[in-house]
Design an enzyme around this catalytic site. Sequence first.
Site, PDB file in Angstrom:
ATOM      1  N   PRO A 199       0.507  -1.132   0.320  1.00  0.00           N
ATOM      2  CG  PRO A 199      -0.249  -1.596   1.570  1.00  0.00           C
ATOM      3  CD  PRO A 199       0.668  -1.833   1.428  1.00  0.00           C
ATOM      4  N   PRO A 200       0.608   2.288   0.030  1.00  0.00           N
ATOM      5  CG  PRO A 200      -1.196   3.852  -1.276  1.00  0.00           C
ATOM      6  CD  PRO A 200      -1.532   2.887  -0.637  1.00  0.00           C
ATOM      7  CB  VAL A 238       3.944   0.825   3.511  1.00  0.00           C
ATOM      8  CG1 VAL A 238       3.219   0.662   4.204  1.00  0.00           C
ATOM      9  CG2 VAL A 238       4.607   0.705   2.335  1.00  0.00           C
ATOM     10  CE  LYS A 244       4.577   1.088  -2.615  1.00  0.00           C
ATOM     11  NZ  LYS A 244       4.308   1.252  -1.846  1.00  0.00           N
ATOM     12  CB  THR A 245       9.975   5.669  -2.986  1.00  0.00           C
ATOM     13  OG1 THR A 245       9.224   5.129  -4.023  1.00  0.00           O
ATOM     14  CG2 THR A 245      10.995   6.108  -3.751  1.00  0.00           C
ATOM     15  CB  SER A 295     -12.066 -13.306   3.430  1.00  0.00           C
ATOM     16  OG  SER A 295     -12.787 -11.910   3.040  1.00  0.00           O
ATOM     17  CE  LYS A 325      -9.083 -10.545   5.684  1.00  0.00           C
ATOM     18  NZ  LYS A 325      -9.456 -11.968   4.790  1.00  0.00           N
TER      19      LYS A 325
END
Length: 817
Positions: free
Chosen positions: A391-392, A394, A396-397, A713, A756
């Site tokens: 997700p945005p 977190v 990554k870049t 789910s 979850k």
Amino acid sequence: MSNQKIITIDNLSLQEFDSEAELIPLLTPEDEEEMNNEELPEALPILPLRNTVLFPGVVIPITAGRDKSIKLINDANAGSKIIGVVSQKNEEDEDPTFNDINSVGTVARILRVLKMPDGNITVILQGKKRFEIDTVTTEIPYIKATIKEVPEKRPKKGEKEFSAIIDSLKELATQIIQESPNIPTEATFAIKNIESQSFLVNFVSSNMNLTVKEKQDLLAINDLKDRALATLRFMNLELQKLELKNDIQSKVRFDLDQQQREYFLHQQIKTIQEELGGVSHEEEIEEMRQKAKTKKWDEKTLKHFEKELSKMQRMNPQAPDFGIQRNYLELFLELPWNHYSKDKFDLKHAQKVLDRDHFGLEDVKKRMIEHLAVLKLRNDMKSPILCLTGPPGVGKTSIGKSVAEALGREYVRISLGGLRDEAEIRGHRKTYIGAMPGRIIQSLKKAGTSNPVFVLDEIDKLSSSHNGDPSSALLEVLDPEQNKEFYDNFLEMGYDLSKVMFIATSNNMSTIQPALRDRMEVIKMSGYTIEEKVEIARKHLLPKQLKEHGLTSKHLVIGKKQLEQIVEGYTRESGVRGLENKIAQVIRNAAKSVAMEEEYNIKLTDEDIIKILGVPRMQRDKSESNEVAGVVTGLAWTSVGGDILFIESLISKGKGSLTMTGNLGTVMKESTTIALEYIKANADKLGIDPEMLNKYNVHIHVPEGATPKDGPSAGIAMLTSLVSVFKQKRIKKNLAMTGEITLRGKVLPVGGIKEKILAAKRANIKEIILCHENKRDIDEIKPEYLEGLTFHYVKEMSEVLAIAITDQNAKNAKILN
């Protein structure tokens, strides 16, 4: 023919020399006869000439600079004015001896001597007769020699062949004068007015564009007819050259239009710039050639560069292609061909850098350290392509930046979001206007090395258009087996990308082309827990924002409890971007108070947070009470992390129809249908009267109807809710569940377990029902995140119902009949 002597015979006389005369009369036959009857002296001073030959009857100016020559001229001018003139065999000889001069020359009379300001003298000579040197008597102070006359064989008077040759000479001379832009047309009159045939031959021979040796050979010909024929041959050759030259010029000549005008203006600007210290195109090309010597090119690349540089050298600097060619060669020189930075393989240092910059993300950091370890053991290993997905916000870049620092490599990042043109990756061909290389090559030029850490940001946001598919162009870039010779359209050469460490980032792997996804090693990055967010805020975000706002920890202190309040009450995200914005908002409030010298609480309180950020917009999800039948807590995964959702069921008298609301997707609706059909098929086993299923309508609702919901789910939650409402029994308190069901009642595993579980813990859930295959996901979660939770691993739906449905009747239970 040349104009060097035709014009310089002004103010000269062939007979009695008159210094005031304005025009020289040409040699007449009478003058020639008188000159031929003159007796030659036995001995003469000999004047060697560097670059010309004097013919009989012709008047030429000579500049003398050598001491011997000046003395000879002065002595002769003071005496008889008669000297012998011969040509040198080699122009370079400064002090010629007898062996360095030709033996045949011309007796000359000095007409005038002019002294120049630089010490040299100019003497005007008139040729008389040819002679041949017999014996040299002395060479000091200048050459003196005895001479003998060279008899000249002349044709008989009125000979037709010779007359025809003379006429041809005049005609050719006239044509040459007309064709040559350097000879004035007045020379035609001089040619036509020459009456003496021998003087005409000598006059034309003297004024032709011939070498000294060729003129000397003409002078040495004794037969006047043969000399005239030889002269005619030379004139024919010269005329042909002039006609060819003029023909070429007429073909390339065009009117002076705007383009030419601009060209001349540019040339003037160029000259001015060079005068002011600018660089000329020749210097620029030479500078490129010198720079090329320092590059680590293989033979193929060097050969290609030299070919392109030669092409540029031949171009007109004002042509549009010249600028493109220069840009191309500059790119060639600036690219880091075979230049690699040295990697630092201190894995402990690398671990410290990753831990310093990123809290949590243990799996990702572990994978990066493993990769560095392999590189340390095998330096020649081709770098794998890593893809960080999650997700945005977190991190990554920023992982790529930390890896670059840990390795000691250059860091390069390009954003692929919204990229639709294949040429952005592969570059344009040089033939296009505004052609430029692709982003890959441009970034390598910027990095300065051929092995940087290269982050391809938002690779899942690539899209295709009529300009091609950029994701297909990336296939070659991201394949370690192919990118050793990556071809850029602008560069027109293969470039080695095999040592580049590519790290791609994405939010959603499903939108990436399968072939491209296959070339990458995918590393999943899940969202942060509340505890992790608080630590990230305390260790990274708060110090960073304080520094950016010009404050220090002395101006503002935010405790863990207050940070947790900001996380829970004002953000709902997997990453920490929103959290950073909220912290910045709090710090700005403190910065305003500091700047205005107002009183404020340095240690932030809960009331201060509400005052600055407003009333909390996000309330922690709480599990519903279990008093009413048919209300089940399910667990869901969203793009911003895990969440809980409530499933409500209600029955009313009718004909057994099923209604579903809550903005449900197709898969979720199918799960509800499967659950109801399973109950109908197994009603007796479940303790439900089959007749009731046909007498009551069922309505299932999932609250927050504005939010789209889908996925398999919630299957076991749907089934549990329906069984609860048909039996009017309570669901176990503080219980949540997730799993997919089949028509046979099997429970299947689902994804997003970590998110979850974290959502369940936030909602104060105590027990969770999962498929037994999801136990491996639970084992990967840190034990501290699982404290206070009990897990039930099931395989069959019957196990779920046994755990979830109690024997207690629901509040206001309906009596079904």
